[in-house]
Design an enzyme around this catalytic site. Structure first.
Site, PDB file in Angstrom:
ATOM      1  N   LYS A 104      56.925  27.875  76.376  1.00 50.12           N
ATOM      2  CA  LYS A 104      57.489  28.318  75.093  1.00 50.12           C
ATOM      3  C   LYS A 104      58.686  29.191  75.384  1.00 50.12           C
ATOM      4  O   LYS A 104      58.783  29.791  76.469  1.00 50.12           O
ATOM      5  CB  LYS A 104      56.448  29.122  74.301  1.00 50.12           C
ATOM      6  CG  LYS A 104      56.723  29.138  72.808  1.00 50.12           C
ATOM      7  CD  LYS A 104      56.220  27.870  72.137  1.00 50.12           C
ATOM      8  CE  LYS A 104      56.480  27.865  70.655  1.00 50.12           C
ATOM      9  NZ  LYS A 104      55.786  26.731  70.022  1.00 50.12           N
TER      10      LYS A 104
HETATM   11  P1  NAD Z   1      59.970  27.121  60.083  1.00 44.30           P
HETATM   12  O1  NAD Z   1      60.901  28.155  60.561  1.00 44.30           O
HETATM   13  O2  NAD Z   1      60.497  25.774  59.699  1.00 44.30           O
HETATM   14  O3  NAD Z   1      59.130  27.666  58.835  1.00 44.30           O
HETATM   15  C1  NAD Z   1      58.389  28.856  58.831  1.00 44.30           C
HETATM   16  C2  NAD Z   1      58.014  29.151  57.402  1.00 44.30           C
HETATM   17  O4  NAD Z   1      57.084  30.232  57.347  1.00 44.30           O
HETATM   18  C3  NAD Z   1      59.192  29.552  56.522  1.00 44.30           C
HETATM   19  O5  NAD Z   1      59.034  28.898  55.277  1.00 44.30           O
HETATM   20  C4  NAD Z   1      59.008  31.060  56.361  1.00 44.30           C
HETATM   21  O6  NAD Z   1      59.576  31.554  55.169  1.00 44.30           O
HETATM   22  C5  NAD Z   1      57.497  31.133  56.333  1.00 44.30           C
HETATM   23  N1  NAD Z   1      56.918  32.447  56.588  1.00 44.30           N
HETATM   24  C6  NAD Z   1      57.209  33.345  57.554  1.00 44.30           C
HETATM   25  N2  NAD Z   1      56.412  34.415  57.444  1.00 44.30           N
HETATM   26  C7  NAD Z   1      55.578  34.194  56.395  1.00 44.30           C
HETATM   27  C8  NAD Z   1      54.523  34.915  55.769  1.00 44.30           C
HETATM   28  N3  NAD Z   1      54.167  36.109  56.213  1.00 44.30           N
HETATM   29  N4  NAD Z   1      53.898  34.355  54.718  1.00 44.30           N
HETATM   30  C9  NAD Z   1      54.258  33.147  54.260  1.00 44.30           C
HETATM   31  N5  NAD Z   1      55.241  32.417  54.805  1.00 44.30           N
HETATM   32  C10 NAD Z   1      55.898  32.936  55.844  1.00 44.30           C
HETATM   33  O7  NAD Z   1      58.845  26.979  61.215  1.00 44.30           O
HETATM   34  P2  NAD Z   1      57.897  25.743  61.508  1.00 44.30           P
HETATM   35  O8  NAD Z   1      58.542  24.899  62.527  1.00 44.30           O
HETATM   36  O9  NAD Z   1      57.425  25.155  60.231  1.00 44.30           O
HETATM   37  O10 NAD Z   1      56.666  26.508  62.214  1.00 44.30           O
HETATM   38  C11 NAD Z   1      55.604  27.101  61.480  1.00 44.30           C
HETATM   39  C12 NAD Z   1      54.408  27.279  62.391  1.00 44.30           C
HETATM   40  O11 NAD Z   1      54.013  26.014  62.941  1.00 44.30           O
HETATM   41  C13 NAD Z   1      54.640  28.172  63.616  1.00 44.30           C
HETATM   42  O12 NAD Z   1      53.443  28.825  63.947  1.00 44.30           O
HETATM   43  C14 NAD Z   1      54.986  27.173  64.713  1.00 44.30           C
HETATM   44  O13 NAD Z   1      54.769  27.683  66.004  1.00 44.30           O
HETATM   45  C15 NAD Z   1      54.018  26.068  64.351  1.00 44.30           C
HETATM   46  N6  NAD Z   1      54.344  24.746  64.892  1.00 44.30           N
HETATM   47  C16 NAD Z   1      55.549  24.165  64.667  1.00 44.30           C
HETATM   48  C17 NAD Z   1      55.793  22.892  65.155  1.00 44.30           C
HETATM   49  C18 NAD Z   1      57.080  22.141  64.865  1.00 44.30           C
HETATM   50  O14 NAD Z   1      57.149  20.968  65.218  1.00 44.30           O
HETATM   51  N7  NAD Z   1      58.071  22.723  64.224  1.00 44.30           N
HETATM   52  C19 NAD Z   1      54.818  22.229  65.906  1.00 44.30           C
HETATM   53  C20 NAD Z   1      53.589  22.846  66.110  1.00 44.30           C
HETATM   54  C21 NAD Z   1      53.365  24.105  65.584  1.00 44.30           C
END
Ligand code: NAD
Length: 423
Positions: free
Chosen positions: A113
């Site tokens: 990561k």
């Molecule tokens: P992103 O940046 O696209 O979206 C994150 C979202 O979370 C945003 O809408 C933000 O406003 C919101 N957010 C932040 N803090 C918050 C809170 N306290 N309450 C409510 N909403 C809140 O990120 P993403 O890629 O969607 O990632 C989200 C999660 O999924 C992370 O934990 C990431 O590690 C995990 N993840 C992502 C992927 C991927 O392919 N992008 C894959 C596996 C896991």
């Protein structure tokens, strides 16, 4: 107040969470002491401080990290996060979770990561590009298609990955598309990658409901976090027949007990830049969102959102972890006692890295697959992993998180033991 502020300090330590989950699994499979010592640490951790010229003529120094937890099953794989709360311990935990995730779905990668301490929303597109190109250069001594392959995570997207890949390619003097995944389709990205994590969440939700004797039709869903993972999960769950009643972002959420039309909501958010003011929905705080009565809760924001302060108040039957590490070990214990079923992150959100793997394979072969082919292969891998985890849960009488850990840690431990200790 955001739910991030409402959590006990000790539970906010992701590295402690990751190590304690591993320790529990290692104990259950009676892992040899030397393997425990190797696997409960990360193999490599890299910190850099680097300057970026800002549009106003000033220069600002940023801090970034790249961590590789284990590379015994294949090259390291893991996203890059841009967020003001990024820390070395958080990146270490996320790297360890990547190792287990790749092992749960049995793809030939280790875990890594990366992250930069920055709020990308405060940078202009020009500054964001410069920060990305410089960070890519800093970590270029570690990454590459055979070594460590970055991807998007919170605060990064396909455009950032295009800059990343271009920078690494400029250093080599030719295009190395397989050095990064989650790129735009035009520069070697894969069809289906943008939706992949949310699609995996949907597949796991439907599979978990089935084990509970339920069908997706009219199941009320609350989604915390409306970014890449949360918004796609919401859209695909609605397509599967569920009713999405509430969604949120960092500033709060919106709620309609009769259901929110997700496609219209996506258009509204793209137009207005916020969920606030969506017709027919009431505003809800981040804390209250977690107390809404529903059938399925999908945390898809950040770590530690479900903790000992709120786990007793959740009113759902099923939690499917779209985010990494959204539930603390203390909350896990409470949820177990309350009989709430939880599909853990290392299984539930593995769809993203699975299609990243497809993207890497397609780039290496310069032979691209149809979206139908990708979605069909993703579904078959996710369903296989889900049922393998379910079988371990039933055999060992543990919860789904521990069952997924037992599957993953065992696979990684076998690889680590088979390879032995060098020199
Ligand atoms: P992103 O940046 O696209 O979206 C994150 C979202 O979370 C945003 O809408 C933000 O406003 C919101 N957010 C932040 N803090 C918050 C809170 N306290 N309450 C409510 N909403 C809140 O990120 P993403 O890629 O969607 O990632 C989200 C999660 O999924 C992370 O934990 C990431 O590690 C995990 N993840 C992502 C992927 C991927 O392919 N992008 C894959 C596996 C896991």
């Amino acid at each position: 107040m955001s739910s991030l502020e409402l959590k006990p300090a000790i539970e906010a330590d992701e590295w402690r969470t990751a190590q304690s989950q591993f320790d529990e699994a290692a104990e259950l499979i009676k892992l040899e002491p030397w393997l425990r010592d190797v696997l409960r640490e990360v193999q490599r951790e890299f910190t850099c401080h680097f300057p970026v010229n800002l549009d106003n003529g000033h220069t600002r120094v940023f801090t970034g990290y790249r961590v590789q937890h284990n590379i015994h099953r294949g090259p390291a794989k893991g996203g890059i996060r841009y967020h003001p709360d990024v820390s070395l311990d958080e990146v270490k935990a996320l790297a360890m979770w990547m190792t287990w995730k790749c092992a749960v779905v049995n793809i030939p990668y280790g875990g890594a990561k990366g992250g930069v301490i920055v709020d990308p929303r405060t940078l202009s597109p020009n500054e964001l590009e410069h920060l990305t190109r410089r960070f890519a250069t800093e970590i270029s001594i570690l990454v590459g298609p055979d070594r460590d392959i970055p991807a998007p995570d919170v605060g990064t997207n396909a455009q950032v990955m295009a800059w990343f890949m271009d920078t690494l390619s400029m250093h080599r003097g030719y295009s190395v598309t397989a050095s990064v995944t989650g790129k735009p389709v035009e520069v070697g990205g894969s069809l289906g990658r943008a939706d992949a994590t949310g699609r995996g969440v949907m597949i796991c939700t439907v599979a978990a409901l089935e084990t509970m004797g339920l069908k997706p039709f009219n199941q009320r869903v609350v989604v915390q976090g409306f970014g890449n993972v949360g918004s796609v999960s919401a859209r695909l769950l609605e397509e599967a027949g569920c009713q999405v009643v509430a969604v949120s972002e960092d500033y709060g959420g919106i709620y309609n007990p009769l259901g929110l039309p997700v496609k219209k909501l996506l258009e509204y958010r793209a137009r207005e830049g916020t969920l606030k003011g969506f017709p027919g929905a009431e505003l809800v705080s981040n804390e209250d969102l977690l107390r809404i009565e529903c059938d399925v809760l999908v945390p898809a924001a950040l770590e530690n959102q479900i903790n000992s302060l709120n786990a007793g108040y959740l009113q759902c039957k099923l939690i499917v972890e779209g985010a990494n590490g959204p539930t603390t070990p203390e909350a896990d214990e409470i949820l177990r006692k309350r009989g709430i079923v939880l599909v853990p992150d290392i299984l539930a959100n593995a769809g993203g890295v699975t299609v990243s793997y497809f993207e890497w394979v397609q780039d290496l072969q310069s032979f691209f697959w149809s979206e139908h082919e990708i979605n069909a292969r993703l579904e078959s891998i996710m369903k296989r992993a889900f049922h393998e985890v379910l079988a371990i849960r039933d055999e060992k009488k543990v919860d789904l998180r521990m069952a997924a850990y037992l599957l993953a840690v065992n696979r990684v431990a076998i690889a680590t033991a088979d390879r032995g200790i060098y020199p």
